[in-house]
Each structure stands twice: as structure tokens, then as C-alpha cells.
Scaffold this active site. Structure first.
Site, PDB file in Angstrom:
ATOM      1  N   THR A 248       0.850  -1.190   0.000  1.00 40.13           N
ATOM      2  CA  THR A 248       0.000   0.000   0.000  1.00 40.13           C
ATOM      3  C   THR A 248       0.885   1.239   0.000  1.00 40.13           C
ATOM      4  O   THR A 248       2.086   1.175  -0.270  1.00 40.13           O
ATOM      5  CB  THR A 248      -0.953  -0.017   1.215  1.00 40.13           C
ATOM      6  OG1 THR A 248      -1.888   1.058   1.097  1.00 40.13           O
ATOM      7  CG2 THR A 248      -0.207   0.097   2.526  1.00 40.13           C
ATOM      8  N   ASN A 249       0.304   2.388   0.274  1.00 39.13           N
ATOM      9  CA  ASN A 249       1.057   3.628   0.351  1.00 39.13           C
ATOM     10  C   ASN A 249       0.516   4.465   1.508  1.00 39.13           C
ATOM     11  O   ASN A 249      -0.395   4.033   2.217  1.00 39.13           O
ATOM     12  CB  ASN A 249       0.981   4.395  -0.975  1.00 39.13           C
ATOM     13  CG  ASN A 249      -0.452   4.655  -1.398  1.00 39.13           C
ATOM     14  OD1 ASN A 249      -1.179   5.388  -0.745  1.00 39.13           O
ATOM     15  ND2 ASN A 249      -0.864   4.040  -2.513  1.00 39.13           N
ATOM     16  N   ARG A 250       1.073   5.641   1.692  1.00 36.94           N
ATOM     17  CA  ARG A 250       0.760   6.432   2.888  1.00 36.94           C
ATOM     18  C   ARG A 250      -0.381   7.419   2.707  1.00 36.94           C
ATOM     19  O   ARG A 250      -0.592   8.285   3.551  1.00 36.94           O
ATOM     20  CB  ARG A 250       2.016   7.173   3.338  1.00 36.94           C
ATOM     21  CG  ARG A 250       3.145   6.234   3.748  1.00 36.94           C
ATOM     22  CD  ARG A 250       4.403   7.013   4.090  1.00 36.94           C
ATOM     23  NE  ARG A 250       5.487   6.107   4.461  1.00 36.94           N
ATOM     24  CZ  ARG A 250       6.726   6.490   4.718  1.00 36.94           C
ATOM     25  NH1 ARG A 250       7.036   7.778   4.632  1.00 36.94           N
ATOM     26  NH2 ARG A 250       7.647   5.612   5.041  1.00 36.94           N
ATOM     27  N   ALA A 314      -4.537   7.540  -4.348  1.00 38.31           N
ATOM     28  CA  ALA A 314      -3.197   7.078  -4.718  1.00 38.31           C
ATOM     29  C   ALA A 314      -3.300   5.596  -5.073  1.00 38.31           C
ATOM     30  O   ALA A 314      -3.278   4.731  -4.198  1.00 38.31           O
ATOM     31  CB  ALA A 314      -2.224   7.293  -3.567  1.00 38.31           C
TER      32      ALA A 314
END
Length: 444
Positions: A248-250, A314
Site C-alpha cells: 500500500t502507500n501512505r 493514490a
């Protein structure tokens, strides 16, 4: 007799806020909140509960605010004070909001002037929670907060820090800067006030630099998006590695949620496709997804009828080629992940671009790399790109603020300085709406 100056007409913004103070130790901080709001030209109507008066005296707020403190439902000069306050308020902010008062709001109780005013008003309500850690973490309080969120109230959760009695933990009232900024952002969305005499400065024929309020387009009606459909995505996708782990991402989803709320407050019919939960009006259609494939399916499902699409999510560029349905264990040895690209949702949308539809993409870059953002704008075939620096200490992931450059395919460039994400959302929607109207006028 104590003289209280008459400031009823001394407002610059034309905005009015009911500032509610309840009985918590953080009540003293409401004085500074009131002062900050007054300095910004906002008309402040203070309302205190009886419990709040055990912590600060009403004289302080009466001398500081636009009008004297009100605290009683029974007033010989105004037999219905709660109704008058409710009608005048553009926003109601409760600073601090105790566990007890939050429970009142959750249950719809109206046993004092402040709770009755909230119940009688259609204005947005900002709840600045503050209490001891054990209370904040109590299941009853969590449930009450969820109820208020489901009703569209804005919740500013407490910070972590020193508490009354020498304890430390989560429960401390959010910073005054955070509270004032959030109040300003909500006021801006509700009233559409520019709060400045000069909001747009042309630096050349195709470049606009916004002022400190984030306004780039001057006046617009508070309901200038009425009749339009807006599709927004928010959050970072999660691509499973096994039954436990994900790639995943932030991304926090805050900017996407802010865009959705701005569009809704301006009258649009809004669909929000998101991987994360957040505060939003219950009238907004929310669809929860997890992976890029799930987001693509829902986006394509709702995109054909949308007038404006804002792809703030995102979306992961890669996913594992094989996902284990069980948990991978360390004892099984080193795992080598093979990745494959996910679908390019933005390019897919552009390929199915309907006439008169506006598509807004985001470019999250290391630094303000305008060249990279311009390439993305051109290669994807979209209308508008929003560039932001994800490494910025003041505007990176999970920050309440953002600093962006907005560019469109006609060469327009707008710099938006460091502002709240709510305010940035308003600028993005201003640009999208202007482009939408220009496109439809041009195409007839």
C-alpha cells in the site's frame, strides 16, 4: 457596570459563528480561539454551558467576542434565544466538547441553550473533542462519535499530550491553529466568502497565483455546482501479498474527502469511491474498495454519468502476480515477490472521455516536479493535473494542509500556497467548474 463594546457590525468576512464552550479543563483555550476568529473579522457569538462557567468566567468571553455570552434558555429580552442563534450561525463550533456533551448530541438531547441551538440549526457543526484518555477510548464515546460523523458533523479528535491531573495520553484538545484553520475552511465552504479584497493576481496571461485564502476565481455562488454530478476517489489502494500482508502507500485520503465535501456543500450530487473512512456528509454516496482492480470497476461504473471526475486516490502502480490465501511464514524461507502493473485507471477514463466531461488527476511527486506532472497531464489525456510534493514536512501524507500547482491542458497554471486541504479542495473545484463551463460553451 462593566462596559462591553458593541461589535455587532464590526465584521469583515460577513461570517457568523456560534462558539460553544462546555465544561472541560480545556475551556480556557476557547478564549484564544475566539480572539483569533475575531482578528480574522468573523462575528463570534459565545454560548457557555453552566459547567463551562466552573472553569472560566463569562466576562472574559463577553469582553472579547462580538456579543456578550449567552447561557440561558430563558431570556426576558429574547424568549427564543436558541432559535435566533441557530438562524444566525453559519457554523457552530464546540470548543471543547466533553464526553457528556458529545453524548447529548448523539442522543439529540436539548436541555440547555447550546444543545438546543445545535438541534435547531442547519449549520455545519464542528466538534472539538477533549477528555481524559480512558473516556476517549471508551466504547460508548467511540459509538457516539461515529453517530455524529454519520450525521455529517465535523469531528476534530484530541491530540496526545499532557492532561489534567498530571496524566499523559490521547485526550488533549487539538491545537488552536488546527481548530481555527478548520473553522475557517468550513466557513469558506459554506459562505463562499473570499475574506480578501484582492484574491486573484495574474502573473502572466496563463498563470495565476492564489492568495493566502486559496481563492483563485473570485466570487462563486455557494451552490454553483447544483445540478452537476461529481465523482471523487480517495485513499491508497491495498494490494494483497497474502491473507495478512498488503502493498500500500501512505495516502490518508484527506484531500479526496475534502474535495467530496466541497463539491457537496456547493450543491453537487457526489459519489466518493474510497479505501479509507473519514468524515463526510451522509448524503454523499460512499463506496468502499480495497484494491486497484476494485477501484477501477467502481470508477468505470459511475464515471459515464459524472460531469467532473477528481481522481485524488493514490492507486498502486504494481501488485503481486500471485497472492497467497494463507499467511506466509518466516520459517518457509525468503519470499521473492514478483510484481505486475495494475490497470491505469486515469488513462482508461480519458479513453472513454464523454463530451463536456472534466477529468482531474493528481501527480504526487518528490519535489514540485512540474515537468513530470506536465508529461502525465499530456500522456494520460486528461484535462487538469494537481501537482503536490509528498516529501514536504508541512504538506505531505496525512497532513491537514497541502501546497499544490494546478495545470490544465490549455496551459493555465495556478499556484496554491500552503493551505488547509479543505481550502485547496475549493480551488480545485473552482478550476474544474470553470473548465467545465468553458468546454460546454465551446462545444455548444
Amino acid at each position: 457596570m462593566i462596559y462591553l463594546p458593541d461589535r455587532q457590525n464590526n465584521t469583515e468576512s460577513g461570517a457568523t459563528i456560534v462558539l460553544g464552550i462546555t465544561g472541560g479543563i480545556a475551556a480556557y483555550k476557547a478564549v484564544e480561539v475566539a480572539r483569533r476568529l475575531m482578528d480574522k473579522g468573523i462575528h463570534v457569538l459565545p454560548v457557555m454551558t453552566d459547567e463551562a462557567m466552573q472553569f472560566i468566567g463569562p466576562l472574559t468571553l463577553s469582553a472579547l467576542c462580538s456579543e456578550p455570552v449567552q447561557s440561558s434558555l430563558f431570556n426576558s429580552t429574547n424568549p427564543i434565544p436558541h432559535t435566533r442563534l441557530a438562524q444566525r450561525a453559519n457554523v457552530i463550533a464546540i470548543v471543547p466538547a466533553t464526553a457528556n456533551f458529545i453524548a447529548k448530541l448523539s442522543c439529540g438531547l436539548a436541555d440547555d441553550l447550546l444543545s438546543t441551538t445545535v438541534l435547531a440549526s442547519k449549520a455545519p457543526v464542528i466538534v472539538c473533542a477533549a477528555m481524559h484518555t480512558e473516556m476517549w477510548e471508551n466504547a460508548a464515546v467511540a459509538h457516539n462519535i461515529e453517530i455524529l460523523q454519520s450525521r455529517g458533523m465535523h469531528i476534530i479528535p484530541p491530540d496526545e499530550g499532557k492532561l489534567a491531573g498530571g496524566d499523559s495520553g490521547v485526550g488533549r484538545l487539538a491545537t488552536i491553529d488546527t481548530i481555527v484553520e478548520h473553522i475557517e475552511s468550513v466557513l469558506h465552504m459554506v459562505t463562499g466568502n473570499d475574506r480578501s479584497d484582492s484574491n486573484t493576481r495574474k502573473t502572466d496571461s496563463n498563470t495565476t497565483k492564489t492568495d493566502s485564502t486559496g481563492n483563485s476565481s473570485g466570487d462563486h455562488s455557494a451552490k454553483d455546482l447544483a445540478g452537476y454530478k461529481v465523482l471523487v476517489t480517495a485513499g491508497g489502494t491495498r494490494e494483497p501479498i497474502d491473507a495478512v500482508r498488503v502493498i500500500t502507500n501512505r495516502s490518508s485520503g484527506k484531500q479526496g474527502y475534502a474535495v467530496a465535501m466541497n463539491a457537496y456543500n456547493r450543491g453537487a450530487e457526489v459519489t466518493l469511491i474510497t479505501t479509507v473512512d473519514g468524515v463526510v456528509s451522509p448524503d454523499i454516496r460512499r463506496i468502499f474498495v480495497e484494491t486497484a482492480a476494485e477501484m477501477e470497476k467502481e470508477v468505470l461504473n459511475y464515471s459515464t454519468s459524472a460531469d467532473i471526475i477528481v481522481m485524488a486516490a493514490a492507486v498502486a502502480d504494481f501488485r503481486p502476480t500471485i497472492q497467497s490465501h494463507t499467511k506466509l511464514h518466516r520459517s518457509d524461507g525468503i519470499v521473492q515477490l514478483q510484481l505486475e502493473p495494475t490497470s491505469d485507471i486515469l488513462a482508461g477514463l480519458a479513453a472513454k472521455h464523454t463530451p463536456g466531461q472534466i477529468i482531474v488527476g493528481f501527480a504526487a511527486e518528490i519535489g514540485m516536479d512540474e515537468e513530470s506532472a506536465q508529461k502525465k497531464l499530456t500522456s494520460k489525456g486528461i484535462d487538469i493535473i494537481v501537482l503536490n510534493d509528498i516529501t514536504s514536512a508541512q504538506a505531505g501524507f496525512d497532513s491537514p494542509n497541502n501546497e499544490v500547482v494546478i495545470m490544465d491542458s490549455d496551459g493555465v497554471r495556478i499556484e496554491v500556497p500552503l493551505l488547509s486541504k479543505d481550502t485547496v479542495a475549493g480551488v480545485i473545484m473552482d478550476v474544474a467548474l470553470t473548465r467545465l463551463k468553458d468546454t460546454r460553451h465551446y462545444t455548444g
